[in-house]
Enzyme design. Structure first.
Site, PDB file in Angstrom:
ATOM      1  N   GLU A   1       0.828  -1.220   0.000  1.00 17.31           N
ATOM      2  CA  GLU A   1       0.000   0.000   0.000  1.00 17.31           C
ATOM      3  C   GLU A   1       0.857   1.263   0.000  1.00 17.31           C
ATOM      4  O   GLU A   1       2.073   1.205   0.213  1.00 17.31           O
ATOM      5  CB  GLU A   1      -0.941   0.005   1.209  1.00 17.31           C
ATOM      6  CG  GLU A   1      -0.192   0.010   2.525  1.00 17.31           C
ATOM      7  CD  GLU A   1      -0.879   0.828   3.612  1.00 17.31           C
ATOM      8  OE1 GLU A   1      -1.385   1.917   3.301  1.00 17.31           O
ATOM      9  OE2 GLU A   1      -0.870   0.380   4.766  1.00 17.31           O
TER      10      GLU A   1
ATOM     11  N   SER B   1     -13.118   1.853  10.039  1.00 15.65           N
ATOM     12  CA  SER B   1     -12.361   1.898   8.788  1.00 15.65           C
ATOM     13  C   SER B   1     -13.026   1.070   7.689  1.00 15.65           C
ATOM     14  O   SER B   1     -13.544  -0.026   7.929  1.00 15.65           O
ATOM     15  CB  SER B   1     -10.953   1.370   9.024  1.00 15.65           C
ATOM     16  OG  SER B   1     -10.249   1.328   7.805  1.00 15.65           O
TER      17      SER B   1
ATOM     18  N   LYS C   1      -3.561  -1.369  15.353  1.00 15.59           N
ATOM     19  CA  LYS C   1      -2.924  -0.442  16.288  1.00 15.59           C
ATOM     20  C   LYS C   1      -3.765  -0.282  17.535  1.00 15.59           C
ATOM     21  O   LYS C   1      -4.988  -0.226  17.445  1.00 15.59           O
ATOM     22  CB  LYS C   1      -2.761   0.922  15.631  1.00 15.59           C
ATOM     23  CG  LYS C   1      -1.606   0.974  14.686  1.00 15.59           C
ATOM     24  CD  LYS C   1      -1.661   2.238  13.868  1.00 15.59           C
ATOM     25  CE  LYS C   1      -1.512   1.944  12.404  1.00 15.59           C
ATOM     26  NZ  LYS C   1      -2.676   1.655  11.660  1.00 15.59           N
TER      27      LYS C   1
HETATM   28  N1  PSU Z   1      -0.942   1.170   9.147  1.00 17.59           N
HETATM   29  C1  PSU Z   1       0.224   1.841   9.294  1.00 17.59           C
HETATM   30  N2  PSU Z   1       0.311   3.086   8.773  1.00 17.59           N
HETATM   31  C2  PSU Z   1      -0.703   3.629   8.052  1.00 17.59           C
HETATM   32  C3  PSU Z   1      -1.920   2.899   7.883  1.00 17.59           C
HETATM   33  C4  PSU Z   1      -1.984   1.685   8.458  1.00 17.59           C
HETATM   34  O1  PSU Z   1       1.157   1.350   9.900  1.00 17.59           O
HETATM   35  O2  PSU Z   1      -0.543   4.720   7.547  1.00 17.59           O
HETATM   36  C5  PSU Z   1      -3.034   3.436   6.997  1.00 17.59           C
HETATM   37  C6  PSU Z   1      -3.504   2.273   6.113  1.00 17.59           C
HETATM   38  O3  PSU Z   1      -3.441   2.706   4.761  1.00 17.59           O
HETATM   39  C7  PSU Z   1      -4.936   2.027   6.530  1.00 17.59           C
HETATM   40  C8  PSU Z   1      -5.346   3.414   6.946  1.00 17.59           C
HETATM   41  O4  PSU Z   1      -5.739   1.495   5.509  1.00 17.59           O
HETATM   42  O5  PSU Z   1      -4.199   3.889   7.662  1.00 17.59           O
HETATM   43  C9  PSU Z   1      -6.593   3.397   7.789  1.00 17.59           C
HETATM   44  O6  PSU Z   1      -7.160   4.681   7.774  1.00 17.59           O
HETATM   45  P1  PSU Z   1      -8.660   4.864   8.327  1.00 17.59           P
HETATM   46  O7  PSU Z   1      -8.576   4.532   9.780  1.00 17.59           O
HETATM   47  O8  PSU Z   1      -8.971   6.312   8.049  1.00 17.59           O
HETATM   48  O9  PSU Z   1      -9.522   3.918   7.531  1.00 17.59           O
HETATM   49 MN    MN Z   2     -12.013   6.418   9.645  1.00 17.91          MN
END
Ligand code: PSU
Ligand code: MN
Length: 321
Positions: free
Chosen positions: A27, A143, A162
């Site tokens: 990604e 998410s 996380k």
């Molecule tokens: N894990 C990491 N660093 C990141 C992310 C995940 O160690 O930057 C990113 C991934 O791309 C994941 C996104 O899909 O954060 C999730 O964002 P949200 O909570 O807005 O869906």
């Molecule tokens: Mn979100």
């Protein structure tokens, strides 16, 4: 026109896929929004090299120049890393608008999974997936990664979720969505910077080969994605109690500044890097590399499995003739 016509697949990735050779998707939100420059570039390059060292072709996915790129060139990787501050964060729903505007964007886990599946890539390595945020009962912040896992046939290798998230609610949602969670040589669901979250996984697996068999069967049964949870290497794990205090402080900061929605995850990650004086960043880099190695091993095992199945089908046909 098919959906594949909207992808810009690099010649190397295209050739590997046509030959049934192992490919691992990567990604790019982690590059544009997850880490500062220049550590983000170094991480992206090292992760690609790790995939190669373990016998697979890396395919970093991103949106740039009006194209959904599968396998970005070295020069474009650098543009993404340097321009991270200005880049968009592409969730599934942003793809069409970003392709029309031509803006540069990192793809989240959800979007990368979708693009990988369109290209025919079945294995994907990341850091941690997005999940159910703490306080989601009032904010509804869950998410899109969790929904994508339920419907898209890609195996995602991660270091769990996380601890800025609500991990029990995240696991509950994965269960509701029918997503198998496989612990790679562990019974405990890992918590990104820590090897354990205190929650159990559904199934422990011991090898890449075992993972490949489960993943292949899941896809043959017409079901959605698979989550492979691979704990951070012991040497880089951060003490969870110290981490919890920093996370609470980061969340308080986000509340005070009114940060929410798609800005929340990048804000928390950045704040935690500051609070841990870079220790969380080193941990993040180490765990992504560790996931890339396991993902490559799984991709190699899956391509072996597919070719041995093809071989035995051919032998059966021959015996009949
Ligand atoms: N894990 C990491 N660093 C990141 C992310 C995940 O160690 O930057 C990113 C991934 O791309 C994941 C996104 O899909 O954060 C999730 O964002 P949200 O909570 O807005 O869906
Ligand atoms: Mn979100």
């Amino acid at each position: 026109m098919s959906v594949k016509d909207h992808l810009s697949i690099s010649p190397e990735v295209r050739k590997a896929l046509a030959g049934g050779r192992p490919v691992v998707a990567l990604e790019s939100t982690i590059i544009t929004h997850g880490m500062p420059y220049p550590q983000n570039l170094e991480m992206a390059q090292r992760v690609e090299a790790t995939v190669r060292r373990n016998g697979a072709v890396p395919a970093t996915i991103a949106i740039m120049d009006g194209e959904l790129k599968v396998g970005v060139k070295a020069k474009d990787l650098e543009r993404l890393a340097r321009g991270g501050g200005k880049a968009a964060k592409a969730s599934r729903r942003d793809v069409a608008a970003l392709l029309v505007s031509g803006a540069m964007a990192g793809t989240t886990v959800a979007t990368t999974m979708m693009a990988a599946a369109w290209a025919g890539i079945r294995v994907f390595a990341t850091g941690g997936i997005g999940g159910v945020h703490r306080g989601a009962e009032t904010t509804f912040d869950i998410s899109a990664d969790l929904e994508e896992l339920s419907r898209t046939q890609v195996a995602v290798v991660c270091a769990g979720a996380k601890s800025i998230l609500d991990i029990p609610k995240t696991l509950e949602t994965l269960e509701t969505n029918g997503v198998p969670v496989l612990g790679y040589r562990t019974e405990d669901f890992p918590a990104f910077w820590a090897r354990q979250s205190g929650q159990k996984v559904d199934h422990r697996i011991e090898s890449a080969k075992e993972a490949a068999r489960v993943i292949a069967l899941q896809f043959e049964l017409g079901m959605g994605g698979v989550l492979v949870a691979n704990p951070i290497p012991e040497s880089h794990a951060v003490d969870p109690r110290a981490m919890e205090a920093w996370i609470e402080e980061a969340i308080k900061g986000a509340d005070a500044e009114g940060v929410s929605r798609k800005a929340l995850t990048p804000f928390l990650l950045k704040r935690i890097v500051e609070l841990t004086r870079g220790e969380s960043l080193l941990a993040n880099i180490a765990l992504v590399e560790n996931n890339a190695a396991v993902a490559a091993e799984i991709a190699v095992a899956m391509s072996k499995l597919a070719s041995s199945k093809l071989g035995s089908r051919k032998a059966k046909l021959k015996a009949k003739a």
